[in-house]
Write an enzyme that holds these catalytic residues in place. Structure first.
Site, PDB file in Angstrom:
ATOM      1  N   ALA A 263       5.799   3.916   1.946  1.00 34.78           N
ATOM      2  CA  ALA A 263       6.479   5.038   2.590  1.00 34.78           C
ATOM      3  C   ALA A 263       7.219   4.600   3.848  1.00 34.78           C
ATOM      4  CB  ALA A 263       5.472   6.138   2.922  1.00 34.78           C
TER       5      ALA A 263
ATOM      6  N   SER B 239       0.842  -1.198   0.000  1.00 39.58           N
ATOM      7  CA  SER B 239       0.000   0.000   0.000  1.00 39.58           C
ATOM      8  C   SER B 239       0.874   1.244   0.000  1.00 39.58           C
ATOM      9  CB  SER B 239      -0.892   0.009   1.242  1.00 39.58           C
ATOM     10  OG  SER B 239      -0.118   0.290   2.392  1.00 39.58           O
ATOM     11  N   LYS B 240       0.259   2.385  -0.276  1.00 41.52           N
ATOM     12  CA  LYS B 240       1.003   3.654  -0.297  1.00 41.52           C
ATOM     13  C   LYS B 240       1.716   3.870   1.023  1.00 41.52           C
ATOM     14  CE  LYS B 240       0.022   7.367  -3.379  1.00 41.52           C
ATOM     15  NZ  LYS B 240      -1.026   7.201  -4.367  1.00 41.52           N
ATOM     16  N   ARG B 241       0.958   3.649   2.096  1.00 40.59           N
ATOM     17  CA  ARG B 241       1.471   3.850   3.441  1.00 40.59           C
ATOM     18  C   ARG B 241       2.661   2.927   3.730  1.00 40.59           C
ATOM     19  NH1 ARG B 241      -0.133   5.274   8.659  1.00 40.59           N
ATOM     20  NH2 ARG B 241       1.731   5.004   9.929  1.00 40.59           N
TER      21      ARG B 241
END
Length: 513
Positions: free
Chosen positions: A263, A258-260
RNA sequence: GCCCCCAUCGUCUAGGGGACUAGGACGCAGCCCUUUCAAGGCUAAAACGGGGGUUCGAAUCCCCCUGGGGGCACCA
């Protein structure tokens, strides 16, 4: 079997909506390898028909990422080519022409349904637990009447007229025939009301016009693959070889990153974004080697590959259709392998920016001399300054406690430091092959271990408890500075001795352990 | 919910009916080398998801189940 004697034309067709990541890079790599292997062409095409999702700078980042990896395209938006333009936003009229052809031939139709009506329809279908699909209202319109409404300027889209009966079979190179019932294929929109084509139309038209022989893309396209086959057949065009690659899963193997999560990886010194990898100390050679092996293998034991090796040995037959979990520790392993495979001059050139970034004044001659000392000791280029920064420092500042030798108290450590300095002073030569025998002789006489004596010297001279080999390091640092740093160590130990002077002593050894 | 895809050690994989006591790599553990840290060498633990078939014989072929993944937009 694929015929490798025929030049393949392949392409990488990203949409400029975000960062180039590992999955995209691997797709590009495989397409590139096939083209190079067969002495064909690899092209870059930008799929930017969705004006709303454009991210400024994304196109440039994709190109930089590919170049860094060593994936060079033969035709593309920046360099042009015989089948351009290579940006879909510049090909709007082409798609409209072909869409109109489809309408005229009865394979597509105009649709005037509003987005609101569509949305309401979908919700109703969901409520009834039906799969969302277009209900076919405009499919039943009289073509002549529809044509008139279009001419009058009424907003509309163009939809594909999917056969409602029978089945469609398409062939994926890795999976074989895939057959679906036509009623499960929706009347997809081909051209949006803003006049831009959607992916399904644009990809077919472009791949045909650009004479693509092998479509290598992610498996997220598998569900709409039959539609693409249908569109080819509606045009009467010959289909390319379709190769749907598996997806990359997060390290746990459970789902996509996921994006999170992507990161969060940066905290551990990892990233799935190509743009980050250089700064994290990774070699493009390692990235290429690593991602090539996630979903492809050569045999049961060969794992080290350069780009040249891959071009020679790559084959579509050895691609694996199963999803693969990303394994960063293997990435680190490959990075180490490629760091050690680099010629010293080249490694020096690559590692230099990391020293400069940390504010070191780098002398090229000296840097080259320390390369053999650190190449086996760094897992990434970014680790070099921590390991070898002291070579470029005027002074080092060891923590006084670190100068207290294991098994000795402060006074004893100080005494040892003084004796070591004396031996060092009397050394005929600072070169390792001369200094080391002298120091070993000293160790033998001292009754201490090599670890104790050399450990003290290491901290005194490099300022670190962990460092490259001591004597080779001393040689690079030079006699003058070595003595200077021993002197400093003696002062530090003297200071330590005084500060603990009166009552308590002997805490030092426990502190050290 | 519907459609599609996938399935060997924790992970990446080799294997495509008998050569399988299932091979390699990463990681993990131990040992060796060693002035630290690495690198290197050696050793160990570790897998065919389950059930039915087909066959003299199945990790390999077929079916079902299970599990995992992807997709169901006027996004790509």
């Amino acid at each position: 079997m694929n015929d490798y004697s025929k030049p393949a034309r392949t392409r990488f067709a990203p949409s400029p909506t975000g960062h180039l990541h590992l999955g995209g890079a691997r797709t590009a790599l495989y397409a590139y390898l096939l083209a190079r292997k067969t002495r064909g062409q690899f092209l870059l095409r930008i799929e930017d028909t969705d004006r709303k999702r454009l991210v400024p700078g994304a196109e440039e980042e994709i190109m930089q990422g590919l170049r860094w990896l060593g994936i060079q395209w033969d035709e593309g938006p920046d360099i042009g080519g015989p089948y351009g333009p290579y940006r879909q936003s510049e090909r709007k009229e082409i798609y409209q022409r072909y869409a109109r052809q489809l309408v005229e031939q009865g394979h597509a139709y105009y649709c005037f349904c509003s987005p609101q009506r569509l949305e309401a329809m979908r919700q109703e279908q969901q409520r009834r637990k039906e799969p969302p699909h277009y209900d076919g209202t405009c499919r039943r319109l009289d073509p002549v009447a529809a044509e008139r409404r279009v001419a009058a300027g009424e907003p509309h889209v163009i939809r594909f007229k999917t056969p409602k009966e029978g089945v469609t079979t398409v062939r994926d190179f890795l999976r074989g025939d895939i057959t679906v019932e036509n009623r499960t294929i929706d009347d997809y929109i081909l051209v949006k009301s803003d006049g831009y084509a959607v992916y399904h139309l644009a990809v077919v038209v472009d791949d045909h016009l650009m004479k693509i022989t092998h479509v290598i893309r992610g498996s997220e396209w598998l569900p709409t693959f039959p539609l693409h086959g249908l569109i080819y057949r509606a045009f009467g065009w010959e289909e390319p070889t379709w190769v749907h690659l598996s997806v990359f899963l997060k390290p746990s193997g459970k789902g996509k990153m996921s994006k999170r999560e992507a990161a969060d990886l940066m905290k551990d010194g990892y990233s799935i974004f190509i743009k980050d990898l250089r700064g994290l100390g990774y070699l493009p050679e390692a990235v290429v080697n690593w991602i090539a092996l996630m979903g492809w293998s050569y045999d049961d034991h060969t794992e080290f590959f350069t780009m040249q090796d891959l071009i020679e040995k790559f084959s579509l037959e050895r691609l694996n259709p199963a999803p693969a979990a990303i394994n960063f520790s293997k990435f680190d392993h490959f990075n180490g392998l490629h760091i050690r495979a680099l010629p010293p001059e080249e490694l020096a050139r690559r590692v230099k920016p990391f020293f400069l970034e940390r504010g070191y004044q780098v002398d090229d001659q000296r840097l080259l001399r320390i390369i053999p000392l650190i190449r086996e000791r760094i897992g990434g280029l970014d680790e070099a300054p921590d390991m070898a920064g002291f070579f470029f420092k005027e002074d080092v500042v060891p923590a006084p406690e670190d100068l207290v030798v294991k098994g000795l108290n402060v006074a004893e450590s100080l005494d040892l430091a003084r004796r070591v300095r004396k031996v060092l002073e009397d050394l005929p030569d600072i070169r390792a092959e001369v200094a080391e025998p002298f120091m070993r002789e000293f160790v033998a006489q001292s009754g201490l271990t090599a670890g104790q004596v050399f450990g003290l010297m290491r901290v005194a001279i490099t300022g670190q408890k962990v460092s490259p080999p001591l004597f080779e390091s001393m040689e690079v640092i030079g006699r003058e500075k070595v003595l200077q740093r021993m002197e400093q160590a003696i002062h530090l130990l003297e200071g330590l001795l005084q500060s603990e002077e009166p009552p308590s002593k002997s805490l030092d050894t426990t502190l050290e352990s």
